[in-house]
Design an enzyme around this catalytic site. Structure first.
Site, PDB file in Angstrom:
ATOM      1  N   TRP A 197      59.987   9.798  73.791  1.00  0.00           N
ATOM      2  CA  TRP A 197      59.863   9.316  75.173  1.00  0.00           C
ATOM      3  C   TRP A 197      60.939   8.253  75.433  1.00  0.00           C
ATOM      4  O   TRP A 197      61.630   8.280  76.464  1.00  0.00           O
ATOM      5  CB  TRP A 197      58.459   8.732  75.386  1.00  0.00           C
ATOM      6  CG  TRP A 197      58.177   8.247  76.764  1.00  0.00           C
ATOM      7  CD1 TRP A 197      57.602   8.963  77.773  1.00  0.00           C
ATOM      8  CD2 TRP A 197      58.448   6.939  77.297  1.00  0.00           C
ATOM      9  NE1 TRP A 197      57.498   8.189  78.898  1.00  0.00           N
ATOM     10  CE2 TRP A 197      58.011   6.939  78.636  1.00  0.00           C
ATOM     11  CE3 TRP A 197      59.019   5.770  76.784  1.00  0.00           C
ATOM     12  CZ2 TRP A 197      58.120   5.829  79.463  1.00  0.00           C
ATOM     13  CZ3 TRP A 197      59.130   4.660  77.602  1.00  0.00           C
ATOM     14  CH2 TRP A 197      58.694   4.698  78.923  1.00  0.00           C
ATOM     15  N   LEU A 227      31.233   4.397  74.753  1.00  0.00           N
ATOM     16  CA  LEU A 227      32.224   5.148  73.984  1.00  0.00           C
ATOM     17  C   LEU A 227      32.447   4.455  72.635  1.00  0.00           C
ATOM     18  O   LEU A 227      32.640   3.232  72.593  1.00  0.00           O
ATOM     19  CB  LEU A 227      33.537   5.191  74.781  1.00  0.00           C
ATOM     20  CG  LEU A 227      34.743   5.829  74.115  1.00  0.00           C
ATOM     21  CD1 LEU A 227      34.558   7.328  73.968  1.00  0.00           C
ATOM     22  CD2 LEU A 227      36.006   5.579  74.933  1.00  0.00           C
ATOM     23  N   ASP A 285      51.371  11.215  69.635  1.00  0.00           N
ATOM     24  CA  ASP A 285      52.734  11.394  69.124  1.00  0.00           C
ATOM     25  C   ASP A 285      53.766  11.442  70.256  1.00  0.00           C
ATOM     26  O   ASP A 285      53.461  11.854  71.369  1.00  0.00           O
ATOM     27  CB  ASP A 285      52.787  12.693  68.301  1.00  0.00           C
ATOM     28  CG  ASP A 285      54.026  12.761  67.432  1.00  0.00           C
ATOM     29  OD1 ASP A 285      54.605  11.699  67.129  1.00  0.00           O
ATOM     30  OD2 ASP A 285      54.417  13.881  67.055  1.00  0.00           O
ATOM     31  N   GLY A 286      54.996  11.054  69.925  1.00  0.00           N
ATOM     32  CA  GLY A 286      56.111  11.220  70.851  1.00  0.00           C
ATOM     33  C   GLY A 286      56.584   9.931  71.518  1.00  0.00           C
ATOM     34  O   GLY A 286      57.349   9.986  72.489  1.00  0.00           O
ATOM     35  N   ASN A 287      56.172   8.792  70.984  1.00  0.00           N
ATOM     36  CA  ASN A 287      56.620   7.522  71.580  1.00  0.00           C
ATOM     37  C   ASN A 287      58.140   7.363  71.473  1.00  0.00           C
ATOM     38  O   ASN A 287      58.808   6.942  72.424  1.00  0.00           O
ATOM     39  CB  ASN A 287      55.968   6.329  70.868  1.00  0.00           C
ATOM     40  CG  ASN A 287      54.470   6.283  71.054  1.00  0.00           C
ATOM     41  OD1 ASN A 287      53.928   7.019  71.866  1.00  0.00           O
ATOM     42  ND2 ASN A 287      53.798   5.416  70.307  1.00  0.00           N
ATOM     43  N   GLY A 288      58.664   7.725  70.276  1.00  0.00           N
ATOM     44  CA  GLY A 288      60.102   7.580  70.045  1.00  0.00           C
ATOM     45  C   GLY A 288      60.903   8.518  70.937  1.00  0.00           C
ATOM     46  O   GLY A 288      61.921   8.128  71.523  1.00  0.00           O
ATOM     47  N   ILE A 291      49.551  19.338  61.959  1.00  0.00           N
ATOM     48  CA  ILE A 291      48.410  18.429  61.782  1.00  0.00           C
ATOM     49  C   ILE A 291      48.831  17.073  61.197  1.00  0.00           C
ATOM     50  O   ILE A 291      48.131  16.074  61.347  1.00  0.00           O
ATOM     51  CB  ILE A 291      47.302  19.129  60.945  1.00  0.00           C
ATOM     52  CG1 ILE A 291      45.992  18.346  60.923  1.00  0.00           C
ATOM     53  CG2 ILE A 291      47.723  19.412  59.535  1.00  0.00           C
ATOM     54  CD1 ILE A 291      44.916  18.955  61.755  1.00  0.00           C
ATOM     55  N   HIS A 303      56.582   2.744  71.998  1.00  0.00           N
ATOM     56  CA  HIS A 303      55.319   2.309  71.396  1.00  0.00           C
ATOM     57  C   HIS A 303      54.543   1.413  72.367  1.00  0.00           C
ATOM     58  O   HIS A 303      53.325   1.522  72.496  1.00  0.00           O
ATOM     59  CB  HIS A 303      55.570   1.578  70.077  1.00  0.00           C
ATOM     60  CG  HIS A 303      56.162   2.449  69.004  1.00  0.00           C
ATOM     61  ND1 HIS A 303      55.692   3.714  68.739  1.00  0.00           N
ATOM     62  CD2 HIS A 303      57.187   2.241  68.128  1.00  0.00           C
ATOM     63  CE1 HIS A 303      56.404   4.248  67.742  1.00  0.00           C
ATOM     64  NE2 HIS A 303      57.322   3.372  67.368  1.00  0.00           N
TER      65      HIS A 303
HETATM   66  C1  IPE Z   1      53.862   8.175  67.551  1.00  0.00           C
HETATM   67  O1  IPE Z   1      55.119   8.332  68.101  1.00  0.00           O
HETATM   68  C2  IPE Z   1      53.591   6.764  67.071  1.00  0.00           C
HETATM   69  C3  IPE Z   1      53.431   6.622  65.614  1.00  0.00           C
HETATM   70  C4  IPE Z   1      53.567   7.554  64.728  1.00  0.00           C
HETATM   71  C5  IPE Z   1      53.093   5.295  65.139  1.00  0.00           C
HETATM   72  P1  IPE Z   1      56.410   8.539  67.191  1.00  0.00           P
HETATM   73  O2  IPE Z   1      56.950   7.184  66.838  1.00  0.00           O
HETATM   74  O3  IPE Z   1      56.095   9.400  66.014  1.00  0.00           O
HETATM   75  O4  IPE Z   1      57.397   9.261  68.174  1.00  0.00           O
HETATM   76  P2  IPE Z   1      58.306  10.529  67.873  1.00  0.00           P
HETATM   77  O5  IPE Z   1      57.411  11.571  67.295  1.00  0.00           O
HETATM   78  O6  IPE Z   1      59.351  10.081  66.914  1.00  0.00           O
HETATM   79  O7  IPE Z   1      58.846  10.917  69.206  1.00  0.00           O
HETATM   80  C1  IPE Z   2      51.549  11.500  63.224  1.00  0.00           C
HETATM   81  O1  IPE Z   2      52.772  11.483  63.851  1.00  0.00           O
HETATM   82  C2  IPE Z   2      51.045  10.107  63.006  1.00  0.00           C
HETATM   83  C3  IPE Z   2      50.629   9.358  64.183  1.00  0.00           C
HETATM   84  C4  IPE Z   2      50.660   9.781  65.416  1.00  0.00           C
HETATM   85  C5  IPE Z   2      50.141   8.044  63.923  1.00  0.00           C
HETATM   86  P1  IPE Z   2      54.158  11.481  63.044  1.00  0.00           P
HETATM   87  O2  IPE Z   2      55.210  11.306  64.043  1.00  0.00           O
HETATM   88  O3  IPE Z   2      54.094  10.476  61.948  1.00  0.00           O
HETATM   89  O4  IPE Z   2      54.161  12.926  62.398  1.00  0.00           O
HETATM   90  P2  IPE Z   2      55.396  13.859  62.009  1.00  0.00           P
HETATM   91  O5  IPE Z   2      56.286  13.056  61.118  1.00  0.00           O
HETATM   92  O6  IPE Z   2      56.067  14.274  63.270  1.00  0.00           O
HETATM   93  O7  IPE Z   2      54.758  15.049  61.322  1.00  0.00           O
HETATM   94 MG    MG Z   3      56.112  11.407  65.757  1.00  0.00          MG
END
Ligand code: IPE
Ligand code: IPE
Ligand code: MG
Length: 246
Positions: free
Chosen positions: A31, A138, A26-29, A196, A43
């Site tokens: 970042w 793996l 999580d956290g690509n956006g 979760i 991403h």
């Molecule tokens: C995780 O990063 C990638 C996916 C859910 C596909 P996010 O796109 O959720 O990034 P944030 O959480 O908005 O920073």
């Molecule tokens: C969970 O992340 C899904 C993936 C990493 C693929 P999200 O970014 O979708 O979750 P929320 O919305 O923060 O709970």
């Molecule tokens: Mg996210």
């Protein structure tokens, strides 16, 4: 890598290791936003972080890794972002197979895969076939269009449709998409969110959690080792009592 880091790495490799690590990447956006970049850039960098993690997991001798790549709820995102993500999956599927084979990594795709285009499904099928091996270093499971609740409902319907009237915990687990895999020992979530998000609801009943504020594109071998080290220090009770006398 510095000498002491290498020694510590070897120590981890020889210690008690999780048999199955699951990751909510999580956290690509976030970042990307912090750097004034479009979410898509986050991403793309996330794919590099996965590559680094696979190398470290294989080095440490962790036999099974499951990553959450796209949830049943992620379809709610703007169509442009979904399209970009699907494009990235396609690109990775075409590009990464030789490297996966070289490193003895066997990949499987799990989740509601019927929702993807025939082209993408065919790429997943051929990646699975090409990386399949007797003794992989793996086993990598990529969860796509996956949701824990969706998985449980599908499992119930599968059981009912097969004529089963009652189930046990063991027989029910065979209807889940993780059938045959051990439950995760360790769950890692990046980006500082402490939830979760519909991931492996059944399987994480006794999983140890490890959270980091770092966003997924910044994840690397060092952070992976931190999580494994933390796991090695924990005492799992699985509902039992500690060793002290009653
Ligand atoms: C995780 O990063 C990638 C996916 C859910 C596909 P996010 O796109 O959720 O990034 P944030 O959480 O908005 O920073
Ligand atoms: C969970 O992340 C899904 C993936 C990493 C693929 P999200 O970014 O979708 O979750 P929320 O919305 O923060 O709970
Ligand atoms: Mg996210």
């Amino acid at each position: 890598m510095r000498l002491w880091e290498n020694i510590e790495r070897r120590k981890l490799r020889n210690g008690r290791k999780p048999a199955h690590v699951a990751i909510i990447m999580d956290g690509n956006g976030t970042w990307a936003r912090r750097r004034g970049l479009p979410r898509g850039a986050g991403h793309a960098r996330g794919a590099d972080a996965l590559r680094r993690t696979l190398t470290e997991a294989a080095y440490l001798g962790i036999p099974c890794l499951t990553v959450f790549a796209f949830s049943t709820e992620n379809w709610k995102r703007p169509p442009d972002e979904v399209e970009h993500l699907l494009g990235l999956f396609k690109e990775s599927l075409q590009k990464e197979i030789p490297e996966l084979c070289k490193n003895k990594i066997a990949v499987r795709f799990l989740g509601g895969l019927e929702k993807f285009s025939p082209e993408l499904r065919e790429l997943m099928r051929s990646a699975e076939a090409e990386t399949k091996q007797e003794r992989p270093a793996l086993a990598l499971n990529v969860l796509l269009n996956y949701g824990g609740r969706d998985e449980l409902v599908r499992a119930v319907n599968k059981a009912l449709n097969s004529g089963v009237r009652t189930v046990t915990e063991e027989t029910f687990a065979k209807y889940l998409c993780t059938a045959g895999l051990p439950d995760p020992d360790l769950l890692i979530r990046t980006s500082g969110q402490l939830r979760i998000s519909n991931f492996l609801l059944w399987q994480c009943a006794y999983t140890e959690f490890w959270f980091t504020p770092k966003c997924w594109p910044d994840f690397d071998g060092r952070l992976f080792r931190q999580a494994v080290r933390s796991y090695q220090k924990r005492r799992r009770r699985l509902g039992g009592a500690q060793d002290e006398k009653f």
